[in-house]
Enzyme design. Sequence first.
Site, short mmCIF file in Angstrom:
data_model
loop_
_atom_site.label_atom_id
_atom_site.label_comp_id
_atom_site.label_asym_id
_atom_site.label_seq_id
_atom_site.Cartn_x
_atom_site.Cartn_y
_atom_site.Cartn_z
CD GLU A 269 43.91 42.17 40.08
OE1 GLU A 269 44.54 41.39 40.83
OE2 GLU A 269 42.69 42.09 39.91
CD GLU A 325 37.95 45.25 46.89
OE1 GLU A 325 37.00 44.74 46.28
OE2 GLU A 325 39.11 45.28 46.43
CE LYS A 328 39.91 40.75 45.99
NZ LYS A 328 40.95 39.71 45.95
CD GLU A 334 43.31 37.72 48.02
OE1 GLU A 334 42.54 38.39 47.33
OE2 GLU A 334 44.42 37.32 47.65
#
Length: 467
Positions: A269, A325, A328, A334
């Site tokens: 990542e 998202e 999250k 985030e």
Amino acid sequence: MGLYMTLFLLSTLLVCASVSISGEGLSPKVGVCYGQLGNNLPNPSKSVQLIQGLRAKRVKIYDATPKILKALKGTELQVSIMVPDEIIPDIAGSQSAADQWVKKNAVPYYPDTKIRYLLVGNEMLSFGNTTTWSQVVPAMRKIRAACKKFGLQKIKVGTPLAMDVLESSFPPSNGTFRSDVSESVMKPMLRFLDRTKSFFFVDVYPYFAWSSQPSGINLDYALSDSKNLTYTDPVSGLTYTNLLDQMLDAIVFAMKKLGYPNIRLFVAETGWPSGGDVTQIGCNTYNAATYNRNAVKKFSANPPLGTPARPGVVIPAFLFALYNENQKPGPGTERHFGLLYPNGSDVYGIDLSGKTPDSAYKPLPEPTNNELYKGKVWCVVSELAKDKDVAAALSYACGQGNGTCDPIQPGGKCYKPNSLAAHAGYAFSSYWAQFKNVGGTCSFNGAAVPTAKDPSHGDCKYPSVFL
Ligand SMILES: *[C@@H]1O[C@H](CO)[C@@H](O)[C@H](O)[C@H]1NC(C)=O
Ligand SMILES: *[C@@H]1O[C@H](CO)[C@@H](O)[C@H](O)[C@H]1NC(C)=O
Ligand SMILES: *[C@@H]1O[C@H](CO)[C@@H](O)[C@H](O)[C@H]1NC(C)=O
Ligand SMILES: *[C@@H]1O[C@H](CO)[C@@H](O)[C@H](O)[C@H]1NC(C)=O
Ligand SMILES: *[C@@H]1O[C@H](CO)[C@@H](O)[C@H](O)[C@H]1NC(C)=O
């Protein structure tokens, strides 16, 4: 003859340069992490189209969702699947549990879905209890044995670790694994990765390193976008032009210290958020696009660039993440790592094949929060929070400090509207205003978020914090 000599010379050179580092058929390619923590995301087959539209060459999922693995069938995308954290203790203790997992989650899709990596847990050494830490490597061994048993020859087994597996990463030559895992977990893990010619999978975020000390690190250096800044490691003598290389080499040096100088790196990542909470710094579209485009250039370059400690060596990479998202947990950043919005349109132009020059993209909006926000802020209920968690946090906040919740009692100036969100917002703001200077935060386990928008209404004034 000529050809033979050339090949011979080339292979000799390669062998000298990078003993076991060059991998079979490994070319510089960039993939994307397909996280699914959103309640508004496109379905798997639409998502696969979007991934192809980004010209990604690989995709990583955080489980083995059958619909996704089916949607990937017959595509050229190389796929990374993951054993969920929770079942690692079972798998560590039982070869038949490992066999069953592989039989159910990989065998039915292989080889039509090009599963190439099987990751055992996610950032397992960052949290949890030491018993679980010591189960990671045994689980990796059993998963690999299962892959062999079922003839899944092309799958490499690994586990992605966060940078907090290092206790020191600066200067890069001082890279050292944490003493609580170094002997007990890292040594056997590196032995396994080396023996099986797998990779050290690392989640590496210059964003977090920079945002935790923005005055100590140049932003362009963190964005891999500086034209003239360099840092020379006083011990190795290696010269760095960006923070990402420094972080990657810290891992290389830490592995070397434990006697494993040749294990290949795989960036499991990396990324940069395009948005976040008002109290967070540097999270904007300009920086996200700049960092990610530079990361693509670096990891797709052919011949490969490598790092100062390993020049010219391929580092396969996944960008985090496909989507913003909305479920999250954690601070606002985030939920803003996506290359795409949930409706499938891009947050900024990006081409993971690396073939689009910067000049072909539309101009980016100027960055707005490259310096810490200064001004009043309040602490209100997070959109993501569940009512029961908000109620628990409200009750906790009201139990702290002096008169924290007086105005939301019946007859008080903030009693109306008598709603959970309004009352909790008052309580959180009031708590934060009293406790910020002694380390109190606006989080309440994710039930709260900071805001620059004053929630006061009528005669009800919410206490604020000045940043
Ligand atoms: C730690 O993990 C082990 C094995 O998964 C489990 O049996 C144990 O209960 C855990 N301990 C704590 C304190 O959570
Ligand atoms: C090198 O790492 C050690 C911990 O492993 C740390 O104590 C020391 O300060 C580091 N050296 C430098 C120059 O930062
Ligand atoms: C590096 O370049 C930037 C502009 O690109 C300039 O503002 C800065 O002064 C330069 N720094 C050094 C040390 O040359
Ligand atoms: C997709 O969502 C983004 C963010 O909410 C919005 O700005 C954009 O206009 C949307 N695009 C389409 C095509 O609906
Ligand atoms: C509450 O009031 C007491 C007495 O005035 C004071 O000592 C204390 O610091 C206050 N607590 C907070 C959180 O303001």
